[in-house]
Design a protein around this motif. Structure first.
Motif, short mmCIF file in Angstrom:
data_model
loop_
_atom_site.label_atom_id
_atom_site.label_comp_id
_atom_site.label_asym_id
_atom_site.label_seq_id
_atom_site.Cartn_x
_atom_site.Cartn_y
_atom_site.Cartn_z
N ILE A 49 0.84 -1.20 0.00
CA ILE A 49 0.00 0.00 0.00
C ILE A 49 0.87 1.25 0.00
CG2 ILE A 49 -1.67 1.34 1.35
CD1 ILE A 49 -2.87 -1.14 -0.10
N ILE A 50 1.90 1.26 0.83
CA ILE A 50 2.78 2.43 0.93
C ILE A 50 3.47 2.71 -0.40
CG2 ILE A 50 4.94 3.26 1.98
CD1 ILE A 50 3.92 1.91 4.61
N VAL A 51 4.03 1.67 -1.01
CA VAL A 51 4.72 1.86 -2.29
C VAL A 51 3.73 2.22 -3.40
CG1 VAL A 51 6.09 0.69 -4.07
CG2 VAL A 51 6.70 0.45 -1.67
N SER A 52 2.54 1.66 -3.37
CA SER A 52 1.52 2.01 -4.37
C SER A 52 1.16 3.48 -4.29
CB SER A 52 0.26 1.17 -4.17
OG SER A 52 0.52 -0.18 -4.43
N GLU A 53 1.03 4.00 -3.08
CA GLU A 53 0.74 5.42 -2.91
C GLU A 53 1.89 6.29 -3.41
OE1 GLU A 53 -2.02 7.22 -1.90
OE2 GLU A 53 -2.94 5.27 -2.21
N ALA A 54 3.11 5.91 -3.07
CA ALA A 54 4.28 6.68 -3.52
C ALA A 54 4.41 6.62 -5.03
CB ALA A 54 5.54 6.15 -2.84
N ILE A 60 8.53 4.47 -10.98
CA ILE A 60 9.15 3.32 -10.33
C ILE A 60 10.67 3.44 -10.31
CG2 ILE A 60 9.24 1.84 -12.38
CD1 ILE A 60 8.29 0.67 -8.85
N LYS A 61 11.26 4.02 -11.34
CA LYS A 61 12.72 4.19 -11.38
C LYS A 61 13.18 5.07 -10.21
CE LYS A 61 16.52 5.28 -14.43
NZ LYS A 61 16.94 5.57 -15.78
N LYS A 62 12.43 6.10 -9.89
CA LYS A 62 12.75 6.97 -8.76
C LYS A 62 12.55 6.22 -7.44
CE LYS A 62 13.22 10.77 -6.26
NZ LYS A 62 14.52 11.22 -5.85
N LEU A 63 11.47 5.46 -7.33
CA LEU A 63 11.20 4.70 -6.10
C LEU A 63 12.32 3.71 -5.79
CD1 LEU A 63 7.40 3.91 -6.37
CD2 LEU A 63 8.51 5.47 -4.78
N MET A 66 15.07 5.48 -4.07
CA MET A 66 14.76 6.13 -2.79
C MET A 66 15.04 5.20 -1.61
SD MET A 66 11.16 7.94 -3.88
CE MET A 66 10.81 8.77 -2.34
N ASP A 67 15.47 5.80 -0.49
CA ASP A 67 15.59 5.04 0.75
C ASP A 67 14.19 4.73 1.28
OD1 ASP A 67 18.38 5.22 0.82
OD2 ASP A 67 18.33 7.09 1.97
N ALA A 68 14.07 3.63 2.00
CA ALA A 68 12.79 3.26 2.60
C ALA A 68 12.27 4.37 3.50
CB ALA A 68 12.92 1.96 3.37
N ASP A 69 13.15 5.01 4.26
CA ASP A 69 12.72 6.10 5.15
C ASP A 69 12.10 7.24 4.37
OD1 ASP A 69 13.53 4.77 7.42
OD2 ASP A 69 15.46 5.78 7.55
N GLU A 70 12.63 7.52 3.20
CA GLU A 70 12.09 8.60 2.37
C GLU A 70 10.69 8.25 1.87
OE1 GLU A 70 13.57 11.23 -1.50
OE2 GLU A 70 14.78 9.54 -0.82
N ILE A 71 10.48 7.01 1.48
CA ILE A 71 9.15 6.57 1.03
C ILE A 71 8.16 6.61 2.20
CG2 ILE A 71 7.84 4.60 0.12
CD1 ILE A 71 10.41 3.85 -1.44
#
Length: 83
Positions: A49-54, A60-63, A66-71
């Motif tokens: 859910i968190i990654v889907s929102e981000a 996806i290339k940016k995700l 990204m660090d998990a904390d940033e997401i």
């Protein structure tokens, strides 16, 4: 999936609370670990859910970069009314 979707608010609240108390959360593999009747692996569902929102804001290339904390900061700031 259906159980997690139905109980999402509880999953989010419990995992967030437990992560602040215990750190590493690799404890949700078995059924009933999060709460009585839980299906197991609810942390994966929350992550999905968190990654889907981000992914609605970031490609996806940016995700991937990204660090998990940033997401997580993005997700919870959005829930708190941020953008």
């Amino acid at each position: 999936y259906k159980w997690c979707k139905k109980n999402f608010e509880m999953i989010e609240e419990k995992i967030l609370t437990l992560s602040n108390e215990r750190g590493n959360l690799g404890r949700f593999y078995k059924k009933g670990t999060l709460t009585e009747g839980s299906v197991g692996r609810e942390d994966y569902y929350l992550g999905y859910i968190i990654v889907s929102e981000a992914n609605k804001k970031y490609p996806i290339k940016k995700l991937i970069e990204m660090d998990a904390d940033e997401i997580l900061r993005f997700y919870f700031s959005k829930k708190a009314g941020g953008s």
